[in-house]
Design a protein around this motif. Structure first.
Motif, PDB file in Angstrom:
ATOM      1  N   ASP A 243       0.815  -1.218   0.000  1.00  0.00           N
ATOM      2  CA  ASP A 243       0.000   0.000   0.000  1.00  0.00           C
ATOM      3  C   ASP A 243       0.850   1.271   0.000  1.00  0.00           C
ATOM      4  O   ASP A 243       0.586   2.206   0.760  1.00  0.00           O
ATOM      5  CB  ASP A 243      -0.927   0.030   1.226  1.00  0.00           C
ATOM      6  CG  ASP A 243      -1.945  -1.093   1.184  1.00  0.00           C
ATOM      7  OD1 ASP A 243      -2.195  -1.619   0.083  1.00  0.00           O
ATOM      8  OD2 ASP A 243      -2.478  -1.454   2.251  1.00  0.00           O
ATOM      9  N   GLY A 244       1.890   1.288  -0.802  1.00  0.00           N
ATOM     10  CA  GLY A 244       2.708   2.493  -0.927  1.00  0.00           C
ATOM     11  C   GLY A 244       3.714   2.693   0.189  1.00  0.00           C
ATOM     12  O   GLY A 244       4.492   3.640   0.156  1.00  0.00           O
ATOM     13  N   LEU A 245       3.703   1.795   1.195  1.00  0.00           N
ATOM     14  CA  LEU A 245       4.607   1.948   2.342  1.00  0.00           C
ATOM     15  C   LEU A 245       5.689   0.877   2.322  1.00  0.00           C
ATOM     16  O   LEU A 245       5.401  -0.296   2.071  1.00  0.00           O
ATOM     17  CB  LEU A 245       3.821   1.797   3.652  1.00  0.00           C
ATOM     18  CG  LEU A 245       2.907   2.946   4.053  1.00  0.00           C
ATOM     19  CD1 LEU A 245       1.932   2.495   5.139  1.00  0.00           C
ATOM     20  CD2 LEU A 245       3.730   4.139   4.553  1.00  0.00           C
ATOM     21  N   VAL A 246       6.910   1.285   2.628  1.00  0.00           N
ATOM     22  CA  VAL A 246       7.992   0.302   2.753  1.00  0.00           C
ATOM     23  C   VAL A 246       7.784  -0.463   4.058  1.00  0.00           C
ATOM     24  O   VAL A 246       7.661   0.130   5.127  1.00  0.00           O
ATOM     25  CB  VAL A 246       9.368   1.000   2.765  1.00  0.00           C
ATOM     26  CG1 VAL A 246      10.469  -0.009   3.070  1.00  0.00           C
ATOM     27  CG2 VAL A 246       9.629   1.677   1.436  1.00  0.00           C
ATOM     28  N   GLN A 247       7.731  -1.785   3.964  1.00  0.00           N
ATOM     29  CA  GLN A 247       7.542  -2.613   5.145  1.00  0.00           C
ATOM     30  C   GLN A 247       8.871  -3.001   5.776  1.00  0.00           C
ATOM     31  O   GLN A 247       8.995  -3.053   6.981  1.00  0.00           O
ATOM     32  CB  GLN A 247       6.786  -3.900   4.761  1.00  0.00           C
ATOM     33  CG  GLN A 247       5.440  -3.655   4.134  1.00  0.00           C
ATOM     34  CD  GLN A 247       4.473  -3.075   5.143  1.00  0.00           C
ATOM     35  OE1 GLN A 247       4.231  -3.673   6.175  1.00  0.00           O
ATOM     36  NE2 GLN A 247       3.938  -1.893   4.854  1.00  0.00           N
ATOM     37  N   GLN A 248       9.829  -3.322   4.927  1.00  0.00           N
ATOM     38  CA  GLN A 248      11.151  -3.730   5.412  1.00  0.00           C
ATOM     39  C   GLN A 248      12.109  -3.713   4.242  1.00  0.00           C
ATOM     40  O   GLN A 248      11.715  -3.965   3.102  1.00  0.00           O
ATOM     41  CB  GLN A 248      11.075  -5.137   6.020  1.00  0.00           C
ATOM     42  CG  GLN A 248      12.318  -5.518   6.799  1.00  0.00           C
ATOM     43  CD  GLN A 248      12.153  -6.823   7.577  1.00  0.00           C
ATOM     44  OE1 GLN A 248      11.062  -7.385   7.649  1.00  0.00           O
ATOM     45  NE2 GLN A 248      13.233  -7.295   8.160  1.00  0.00           N
ATOM     46  N   MET A 249      13.361  -3.437   4.543  1.00  0.00           N
ATOM     47  CA  MET A 249      14.395  -3.419   3.512  1.00  0.00           C
ATOM     48  C   MET A 249      15.578  -4.197   4.052  1.00  0.00           C
ATOM     49  O   MET A 249      15.965  -4.010   5.203  1.00  0.00           O
ATOM     50  CB  MET A 249      14.773  -1.965   3.258  1.00  0.00           C
ATOM     51  CG  MET A 249      15.871  -1.769   2.268  1.00  0.00           C
ATOM     52  SD  MET A 249      15.999  -0.008   1.879  1.00  0.00           S
ATOM     53  CE  MET A 249      17.497  -0.017   0.920  1.00  0.00           C
TER      54      MET A 249
END
Ligand SMILES: Nc1ncnc2c1ncn2[C@@H]1O[C@H](COP(=O)(O)OP(=O)(O)OP(=O)(O)O)[C@@H](O)[C@H]1O
Ligand SMILES: [Mg+2]
Length: 401
Positions: A243-249
């Motif tokens: 949804d357009g948000l970075v969850q984890q990198m």
């Protein structure tokens, strides 16, 4: 793919990759360059009411293979299009090699894009397709030929310069599209599901080739995919989006071994989820969990920035391949979590057998056993058989979110 003998005189030049690497450097990059290649700072993109990308902060290391991974509609293409310059951020800033690029048109960014639908020009042969961008920029004919030859060697199409693109297979056409992007010596190559149109076997082949190519030329690749396996196979860094948000990198093993939330644990690989509350904590990342149905589990909190309190609701994640099944009367050893249950279903998958085991204390658990040559208790199990499912406590990953 092999080059037919009749066209093999265009044999690879040993300096191909070196030439491209030097070109990519453009005389301005060095190993000590402190800037990441691409940086997004608080980037939001809205289309009317739709928030396609939401306050994204991203720092893509130079010469890395970085993937944007997430389900359909999570904002991957929009992110790529903003880096390329085809869309402008509603808010926030994008930097390329440390410089803000707002207002710089796509053709002046040292970035090239390869799309899923690669749109080659049917009236041009392969070399003309690959050299198109160079001719637009009025590069001298001899230089064009040299660079086109170099790019075709890189994608292993050295003998195909005069071919018509419609005579080529999907994989070959995709290589032409790649060569067309590489010939411009971009600092960053953006790839939007470039293998999506290929069948599975070719896709797997091309994944390894693309990865090898990236390592050879040292250009930063930003690769969009919704296929977690593809991202795990190819990437140095994976950015998981929702949804357009970075969850984890993080690196592939970071994401698999330390998923920060349930979405990441579910999206990358498959998981068993056991709901519970925190019963005690060592004050650091080790906690004891009481499951909803009275199972006690010892585990590790994966998100070190979270500081949950006693009584907080959490989810314990255990990967199916970390579980084993033992005979129904097996004793519990210290350092292990063990649950009694009955086999619901067994599915033979070739290299593995997957069991679904009903347990009272942890619900249905999925267990994946490797089908090795030796005797394996799993091979003789049928529905209704009583078993103990057990796993090492290190396999218990505790999610706070
Ligand atoms: N030009 C546009 N106008 C309006 N809405 C758009 C536009 N482009 C994208 N969107 C919306 O923005 C959101 C993100 O779209 P985007 O194409 O970036 O997703 P994606 O992650 O690439 O998905 P997919 O895997 O299906 O390609 C979606 O809800 C999409 O409908
Ligand atoms: Mg897309």
């Amino acid at each position: 793919m092999t080059v037919s003998p009749s066209v093999a005189e265009n044999s690879p030049t040993p300096s191909t990759a070196a030439g491209l690497r030097a070109g990519a450097a453009g005389g301005t990059r060095s190993a000590t360059d402190a800037h990441p290649d691409v940086e997004l700072i608080g980037v939001t993109k809205r289309f009317g009411d739709v928030v396609a990308v939401d306050r994204m902060n991203l720092s893509i290391p130079a010469s890395s293979f970085t993937s944007l991974l997430g389900p359909s509609g999570c904002g991957k293409t929009t992110t790529l299009r903003m880096i390329a310059g085809f869309e402008q951020p509603t808010e926030g800033e994008i930097l390329l090699a440390g410089r803000p690029i707002a207002g710089v048109p796509p053709y002046q960014r040292n970035v090239n894009t390869v799309f899923q639908h690669y749109a080659l020009f049917p009236h041009m042969d392969v070399a003309q397709n690959v050299g198109y961008g160079l001719r637009q920029r009025k590069v001298a004919k001899a230089e064009e030929q040299r660079r086109v030859g170099e790019a075709l060697e890189l994608v292993r199409l050295g003998g195909y310069a005069k071919r018509r693109t419609w005579e080529m297979s999907g994989g070959q056409q995709q290589r032409v599209a790649l060569a067309r992007a590489l010939v411009n010596h971009p600092t960053v190559l953006l790839l939007d599901e470039p293998l999506g149109a290929l069948d599975l076997k070719l896709r797997k082949e091309m994944q390894l080739e693309l990865k090898a190519l990236q390592q050879e030329v040292g250009i930063t690749f930003v690769y969009v995919t919704h296929d977690q396996e593809e991202a795990l196979t190819m990437s140095d860094v994976i950015v998981v989006m929702r949804d357009g948000l970075v969850q984890q990198m993080g690196g592939p093993s970071d994401l698999y071994e330390q998923p920060r939330n349930r979405f990441v644990a579910d999206f990358i690989g498959s998981s068993n989820f056991i709901a519970g509350t925190i019963a005690s904590s060592d004050g650091d990342d080790r906690v004891t969990i009481s499951s909803e149905r009275g199972l006690t589990l010892h585990g590790r909190i994966t998100d070190r920035s979270a500081s949950p309190a006693i009584g907080d609701t959490v989810t314990v994640v255990v990967r199916p391949e970390r579980l084993e099944v033992a005979a129904g009367d097996a004793a519990t050893a210290t350092g292990w979590t063990a649950v009694a249950g009955r086999i619901n279903q067994g599915t033979y998958l070739g290299d593995q057998t997957e069991y679904r085991v009903h347990t009272d204390q942890a619900g249905e658990l999925i267990v994946r056993l490797q089908n090795t040559m030796g005797a394996n208790i799993g091979q003789s199990l049928g529905p209704g058989d009583p078993v103990v499912v057990r796993w090492r406590e290190e396999a218990n990953l505790v999610l706070v979110a």
